[in-house]
Design an enzyme around this catalytic site. Structure first.
Site, short mmCIF file in Angstrom:
data_model
loop_
_atom_site.label_atom_id
_atom_site.label_comp_id
_atom_site.label_asym_id
_atom_site.label_seq_id
_atom_site.Cartn_x
_atom_site.Cartn_y
_atom_site.Cartn_z
N HIS A 78 0.84 -1.20 0.00
CA HIS A 78 0.00 0.00 0.00
C HIS A 78 0.88 1.26 0.00
O HIS A 78 0.68 2.16 -0.81
CB HIS A 78 -0.91 -0.02 1.24
CG HIS A 78 -1.77 1.19 1.40
ND1 HIS A 78 -3.13 1.13 1.32
CD2 HIS A 78 -1.48 2.49 1.64
CE1 HIS A 78 -3.64 2.33 1.51
NE2 HIS A 78 -2.64 3.18 1.71
N GLU A 79 1.84 1.30 0.91
CA GLU A 79 2.71 2.48 1.00
C GLU A 79 3.67 2.57 -0.17
O GLU A 79 3.94 3.66 -0.68
CB GLU A 79 3.45 2.49 2.34
CG GLU A 79 2.54 2.51 3.57
CD GLU A 79 1.48 3.59 3.57
OE1 GLU A 79 1.68 4.66 2.93
OE2 GLU A 79 0.44 3.39 4.22
N HIS A 82 1.99 4.21 -3.09
CA HIS A 82 1.96 5.68 -3.03
C HIS A 82 3.23 6.28 -3.61
O HIS A 82 3.17 7.24 -4.39
CB HIS A 82 1.78 6.15 -1.58
CG HIS A 82 0.40 6.01 -1.04
ND1 HIS A 82 -0.70 6.59 -1.62
CD2 HIS A 82 -0.06 5.34 0.05
CE1 HIS A 82 -1.78 6.30 -0.92
NE2 HIS A 82 -1.42 5.53 0.10
#
Length: 174
Positions: A78-79, A82
Protein backbone atom coordinates in the site's frame (compact mmCIF):
# COMPACT_ATOMS: atom_id res chain seq x y z
CA UNK A 1 8.37 6.46 25.32
CA UNK A 2 10.86 3.71 24.55
CA UNK A 3 10.70 2.49 20.94
CA UNK A 4 9.61 -1.08 20.30
CA UNK A 5 12.49 -3.34 19.27
CA UNK A 6 11.50 -5.38 16.26
CA UNK A 7 12.95 -8.87 15.86
CA UNK A 8 15.41 -9.04 12.98
CA UNK A 9 13.32 -11.81 11.36
CA UNK A 10 10.32 -9.46 11.16
CA UNK A 11 12.43 -6.65 9.70
CA UNK A 12 13.84 -9.09 7.14
CA UNK A 13 10.33 -10.26 6.18
CA UNK A 14 9.25 -6.64 5.64
CA UNK A 15 12.32 -5.90 3.54
CA UNK A 16 11.86 -9.09 1.50
CA UNK A 17 8.23 -8.15 0.73
CA UNK A 18 9.22 -4.59 -0.16
CA UNK A 19 11.97 -5.76 -2.51
CA UNK A 20 9.73 -8.36 -4.19
CA UNK A 21 7.00 -5.80 -4.88
CA UNK A 22 9.48 -3.17 -6.02
CA UNK A 23 11.12 -5.64 -8.41
CA UNK A 24 7.71 -6.61 -9.78
CA UNK A 25 6.79 -2.95 -10.29
CA UNK A 26 10.10 -2.16 -11.98
CA UNK A 27 9.59 -5.06 -14.40
CA UNK A 28 5.98 -4.24 -15.21
CA UNK A 29 6.57 -0.49 -15.49
CA UNK A 30 9.90 -0.96 -17.31
CA UNK A 31 11.62 1.40 -14.91
CA UNK A 32 14.25 1.24 -12.22
CA UNK A 33 12.88 2.90 -9.13
CA UNK A 34 15.29 2.74 -6.20
CA UNK A 35 14.52 1.03 -2.92
CA UNK A 36 12.85 3.43 -0.48
CA UNK A 37 14.11 3.90 3.06
CA UNK A 38 12.14 1.96 5.67
CA UNK A 39 11.61 3.51 9.09
CA UNK A 40 9.66 2.03 11.99
CA UNK A 41 8.56 5.36 13.44
CA UNK A 42 4.86 5.61 12.61
CA UNK A 43 2.76 6.24 15.71
CA UNK A 44 -0.93 6.31 16.45
CA UNK A 45 -3.54 4.31 14.58
CA UNK A 46 -2.00 4.67 11.12
CA UNK A 47 -0.29 1.49 9.95
CA UNK A 48 2.08 3.37 7.70
CA UNK A 49 2.77 6.48 5.68
CA UNK A 50 4.65 7.18 2.48
CA UNK A 51 6.86 10.26 2.57
CA UNK A 52 7.02 11.14 -1.10
CA UNK A 53 9.81 13.72 -1.25
CA UNK A 54 12.00 11.67 1.11
CA UNK A 55 11.29 8.43 -0.79
CA UNK A 56 10.65 6.65 2.47
CA UNK A 57 8.03 4.48 4.11
CA UNK A 58 7.28 4.77 7.81
CA UNK A 59 5.67 1.76 9.44
CA UNK A 60 3.93 1.36 12.79
CA UNK A 61 5.99 -1.19 14.75
CA UNK A 62 3.21 -2.00 17.23
CA UNK A 63 0.65 -2.81 14.54
CA UNK A 64 3.31 -4.71 12.60
CA UNK A 65 4.08 -6.96 15.57
CA UNK A 66 0.38 -7.54 16.31
CA UNK A 67 -0.56 -8.33 12.68
CA UNK A 68 2.64 -9.52 11.03
CA UNK A 69 1.44 -11.47 8.00
CA UNK A 70 -1.49 -9.21 7.07
CA UNK A 71 0.63 -6.11 7.70
CA UNK A 72 3.44 -7.30 5.44
CA UNK A 73 1.03 -8.41 2.69
CA UNK A 74 -1.18 -5.31 2.76
CA UNK A 75 0.49 -2.27 4.32
CA UNK A 76 3.94 -2.58 2.75
CA UNK A 77 2.57 -2.71 -0.84
CA UNK A 78 0.00 0.00 0.00
CA UNK A 79 2.71 2.48 1.00
CA UNK A 80 5.04 1.43 -1.81
CA UNK A 81 2.21 2.07 -4.27
CA UNK A 82 1.96 5.68 -3.03
CA UNK A 83 5.64 6.23 -3.78
CA UNK A 84 5.45 4.55 -7.18
CA UNK A 85 2.36 6.53 -8.19
CA UNK A 86 4.04 9.77 -7.21
CA UNK A 87 7.13 8.96 -9.32
CA UNK A 88 5.13 7.54 -12.24
CA UNK A 89 2.20 9.99 -12.45
CA UNK A 90 3.17 12.98 -10.33
CA UNK A 91 0.77 14.58 -7.88
CA UNK A 92 -2.60 12.79 -7.99
CA UNK A 93 -5.34 11.84 -5.52
CA UNK A 94 -3.85 9.67 -2.73
CA UNK A 95 -6.21 6.72 -3.28
CA UNK A 96 -7.39 7.59 -6.76
CA UNK A 97 -7.55 5.55 -9.95
CA UNK A 98 -3.76 5.65 -10.44
CA UNK A 99 -3.12 4.24 -6.96
CA UNK A 100 -5.81 1.60 -7.41
CA UNK A 101 -4.28 0.60 -10.76
CA UNK A 102 -0.80 0.44 -9.21
CA UNK A 103 -2.05 -1.77 -6.36
CA UNK A 104 -4.13 -4.18 -8.43
CA UNK A 105 -2.57 -4.30 -11.89
CA UNK A 106 1.08 -3.73 -11.08
CA UNK A 107 1.59 -5.05 -7.54
CA UNK A 108 -1.20 -7.66 -7.63
CA UNK A 109 -2.69 -6.66 -4.26
CA UNK A 110 -6.33 -5.74 -3.51
CA UNK A 111 -6.66 -1.95 -3.27
CA UNK A 112 -7.91 -1.24 0.25
CA UNK A 113 -7.65 2.30 1.54
CA UNK A 114 -7.66 1.46 5.24
CA UNK A 115 -6.47 -1.40 7.39
CA UNK A 116 -8.77 -3.51 9.55
CA UNK A 117 -6.36 -4.09 12.44
CA UNK A 118 -7.45 -3.80 16.06
CA UNK A 119 -6.16 -0.45 17.30
CA UNK A 120 -6.86 -0.55 21.04
CA UNK A 121 -3.14 -0.94 21.81
CA UNK A 122 -2.18 2.19 19.82
CA UNK A 123 -5.16 4.44 20.42
CA UNK A 124 -4.31 7.43 22.54
CA UNK A 125 -6.48 8.92 25.23
CA UNK A 126 -9.39 10.98 23.96
CA UNK A 127 -11.65 13.60 25.52
CA UNK A 128 -15.43 13.77 25.08
CA UNK A 129 -16.84 16.84 23.34
CA UNK A 130 -20.35 17.45 22.08
CA UNK A 131 -22.33 19.51 19.65
CA UNK A 132 -26.08 19.62 19.15
CA UNK A 133 -26.13 16.42 17.06
CA UNK A 134 -23.51 13.99 18.37
CA UNK A 135 -20.62 12.98 20.59
CA UNK A 136 -17.04 13.65 19.47
CA UNK A 137 -13.75 12.24 20.78
CA UNK A 138 -10.91 14.73 20.54
CA UNK A 139 -7.25 13.81 20.81
CA UNK A 140 -5.06 15.09 23.63
CA UNK A 141 -3.44 17.54 21.19
CA UNK A 142 -6.76 19.08 20.12
CA UNK A 143 -8.07 19.12 23.69
CA UNK A 144 -4.96 20.99 24.88
CA UNK A 145 -5.21 23.49 22.01
CA UNK A 146 -8.75 24.29 23.10
CA UNK A 147 -7.66 24.68 26.74
CA UNK A 148 -4.87 27.08 25.72
CA UNK A 149 -7.28 29.08 23.53
CA UNK A 150 -5.28 28.33 20.38
CA UNK A 151 -8.04 26.52 18.46
CA UNK A 152 -11.70 25.82 18.30
CA UNK A 153 -13.37 22.96 16.49
CA UNK A 154 -16.76 22.68 14.83
CA UNK A 155 -18.88 19.67 13.96
CA UNK A 156 -18.73 18.89 10.25
CA UNK A 157 -22.39 17.78 10.33
CA UNK A 158 -24.16 20.63 12.15
CA UNK A 159 -21.44 23.30 12.19
CA UNK A 160 -21.79 23.96 15.92
CA UNK A 161 -18.76 24.76 18.05
CA UNK A 162 -17.68 21.70 20.04
CA UNK A 163 -18.08 21.93 23.80
CA UNK A 164 -16.44 19.76 26.45
CA UNK A 165 -18.68 17.10 27.91
CA UNK A 166 -20.78 14.08 27.17
CA UNK A 167 -23.56 14.33 24.55
CA UNK A 168 -25.76 11.78 26.36
CA UNK A 169 -25.58 13.75 29.60
CA UNK A 170 -26.37 17.06 27.90
CA UNK A 171 -29.46 15.54 26.24
CA UNK A 172 -30.83 14.34 29.58
CA UNK A 173 -30.37 17.79 31.07
CA UNK A 174 -32.49 19.42 28.35
Amino acid sequence: MKPLRLPIAVQQAVMRALREKLQLANQRLERHYPEPALLYQQRGTAAGTAWLQNWEIRLNPVLLMENQEAFINEVVPHELAHLLVWKHFGRVAPHGKEWKWMMESVLGVPARRTHQFAIASVRSRTFPYRCRCQQHQLTVRRHNRILRGESEYRCVSCGELLQPGDYALSEKAV
